[in-house]
Design an enzyme around this catalytic site. Structure first.
Site, PDB file in Angstrom:
ATOM      1  N   ILE A 138       0.819  -1.212   0.000  1.00  0.00           N
ATOM      2  CA  ILE A 138       0.000   0.000   0.000  1.00  0.00           C
ATOM      3  C   ILE A 138       0.857   1.268   0.000  1.00  0.00           C
ATOM      4  O   ILE A 138       0.386   2.326  -0.338  1.00  0.00           O
ATOM      5  CB  ILE A 138      -0.985   0.019   1.190  1.00  0.00           C
ATOM      6  N   LYS A 139       2.110   1.145   0.372  1.00  0.00           N
ATOM      7  CA  LYS A 139       3.042   2.289   0.376  1.00  0.00           C
ATOM      8  C   LYS A 139       2.406   3.564   0.922  1.00  0.00           C
ATOM      9  O   LYS A 139       2.587   4.644   0.373  1.00  0.00           O
ATOM     10  CB  LYS A 139       3.617   2.524  -1.024  1.00  0.00           C
ATOM     11  N   ARG A 140       1.675   3.456   2.032  1.00  0.00           N
ATOM     12  CA  ARG A 140       1.101   4.633   2.653  1.00  0.00           C
ATOM     13  C   ARG A 140       2.152   5.290   3.545  1.00  0.00           C
ATOM     14  O   ARG A 140       3.195   4.692   3.857  1.00  0.00           O
ATOM     15  CB  ARG A 140      -0.125   4.259   3.486  1.00  0.00           C
TER      16      ARG A 140
ATOM     17  N   ASP B  56       4.502   5.296  -6.358  1.00  0.00           N
ATOM     18  CA  ASP B  56       4.989   3.927  -6.478  1.00  0.00           C
ATOM     19  C   ASP B  56       5.830   3.845  -7.748  1.00  0.00           C
ATOM     20  O   ASP B  56       6.102   4.864  -8.375  1.00  0.00           O
ATOM     21  CB  ASP B  56       3.776   2.971  -6.531  1.00  0.00           C
TER      22      ASP B  56
END
Lengths: 309, 309
Positions: free
Chosen positions: A104-106, B108
């Site tokens: 999710i790369k939050r 991303d």
């Protein structure tokens, strides 16, 4: 959860994670057709195609692998129905005994990171009840905001026995633009790696911390250094296969005991049927091609680790 | 879209964005109670409370402001129902003529950023049809992955006449941990700012680029430098009010013409009724307190800009 991941890696002899990143272009014609017949060419139709595609791949690979890594962007792009397919995928993978790493790369300021952590690996309070909305086991986290953006995830991990992988050095070509810039003579990613080691210190499972790191397979020399900087952190390694990383490049991401890293492949597994070497399976049997690709990947990495040992 | 944002700022004389970050603790008792009566203490109940809260605030402020900035984490934490409330909020704000900045902080590797961009500010293809799933006007983007993580957003902006705000210097206390580190004698955020200027060069509206930047109100001196480094980029300034920023700190984020920045306040507006100075409105009339807080904020910033001029 880090202990469970390690146990599953030892059981399967495969430090591998299958990236469930179902781009529409990977999904065979017959699955798309069936989904569109049932739901029309709608977001719901796309979500159904994604779900059926994932299910078949999971059914054909779950006994060989410890974990999957669904990339939430590939679901989120189809709006609410897409995210429903994400949730359905997470739940199904749990049923099949897989560890789920939500890619999710939050990462945000404190209270906002806390909300992401609650929603993905923790619990939210609604009146007198609590719910675990997405319920992944691990998530990936972006460190650009510093400690107070990461800390809320760490806190939830400690409470819920979950884990995170913090982006340290990403696999993409321009990752060096900021990550490689020298600070006091050392690249920024090393400083981030040091922070990961620091954040992970009080978060130990049996042998490894549940605060891990993401380091791209495409940068093996950096992996070697980062392995030393973060000795207790598990490293999630994207970029194998389609992005260019090979088994022999990966040995330095692992410790001598063959642990310490888990390698992701997405396209190389889920769209294996499109590669010449797996073409014999045909589009109909795409998931069997995925199974063969998992076996080949496990062998490639296993051989490379054995050769080193 | 940047031209529309500027036009709305000029109409309202308020370079202000209301952060729709509906934490449950901000939502008055009576709204929660009603929502739980209808939907139970469920994720659906929480989502309904969020939506009713937002709607009332938008109804009471939309004529005073150019834009809103829903923070997706506050919705995502309640899973699918929460994200449905997010979408409903975006649509309702559009109906009311507001510009919507989705505070999503995504970022991303290339193809994945492309999926986020498609889902939030662009369109996705499903068979022969296209859909705009979330349909914000602007989104915030995390730059840690470098150009190829940001470029897909820029491409979609160009196609769809949308915009982004790239995180340069965030408002949180530990933002300096990585962002302030010196690279060749200059802080990293300046290098990111230079990239923002570069990415934005071929993305010009009438006077400003639609590739903007996020710079926290809590760091006014840095805002001054960044204003010069990115002369054509609009700056989204979080951290006003509750996080500590004041009107007089903000003048350097603006150009001489009074444009070039838009200041966000979340808690300070949406939970204004909890502050002593707005307590007279009472919890029942929370949205009127929000309106008064918007008016006070517009005056604070307007006065500070006039004093400088």
């Amino acid at each position: 959860m880090i202990d469970r991941l390690i146990e599953k890696i030892e059981q399967t002899h495969a430090p591998i994670v299958v990236g469930l990143d179902p781009m529409m272009g990977y999904i065979p014609e017959h699955i798309q057709k069936k989904a569109f017949e049932e739901h029309g060419e709608t977001l719901e139709g796309a979500a159904e195609a994604i779900w059926q595609f994932n299910k078949e791949i999971v059914d054909h690979t779950h006994d060989l692998i410890p974990a999957v890594k669904p990339q939430v962007a590939m679901y989120e792009q189809f709006g609410i129905p897409g995210l429903q397919a994400f949730k359905k995928t997470v739940d199904y993978c749990h049923e099949k005994g897989l560890v789920v790493i939500g890619d999710i790369k939050r990462g945000d300021i404190g209270s906002t990171s806390a909300a992401y952590a609650a929603g993905h690996i923790g619990k939210v309070q609604v009146g007198s009840k609590t719910y675990a909305p997405f319920e992944e086991d691990f998530v990936t986290v972006n460190p650009y905001l510093g400690t107070d953006g990461v800390k809320p995830f760490v806190d939830v991990c400690r409470e819920q026995k979950k884990g995170v992988f913090v982006l340290v050095k990403t696999s993409n070509p321009s990752s060096g633009e900021f990550q490689d810039r020298l600070v006091d003579g050392r690249p920024l990613y090393e400083l981030v790696g040091e922070k990961v080691a620091e954040w992970g210190k009080d978060c130990m499972g049996k042998d490894y911390s549940y605060i891990g790191a993401v380091v791209g397979a495409t940068y093996p020399e950096m992996g070697k250094v980062l392995r030393q900087i973060m000795p207790k952190s598990f490293i999630l390694v994207p970029g194998y296969g389609a992005q260019g990383g090979k088994g022999e490049d990966l040995v330095h991401f692992f410790h001598e005991d063959g642990l310490g890293a888990i390698v992701n492949s997405s396209r190389g597994i889920i769209a294996a049927y499109k590669q010449e070497q797996y073409a014999k399976f045909g589009e109909e049997h795409f998931a069997e091609a995925s199974r063969a690709a998992v076996e080949a990947m496990a062998k490639d990495i296993g051989d490379a680790l054995a050769k080193r040992g």
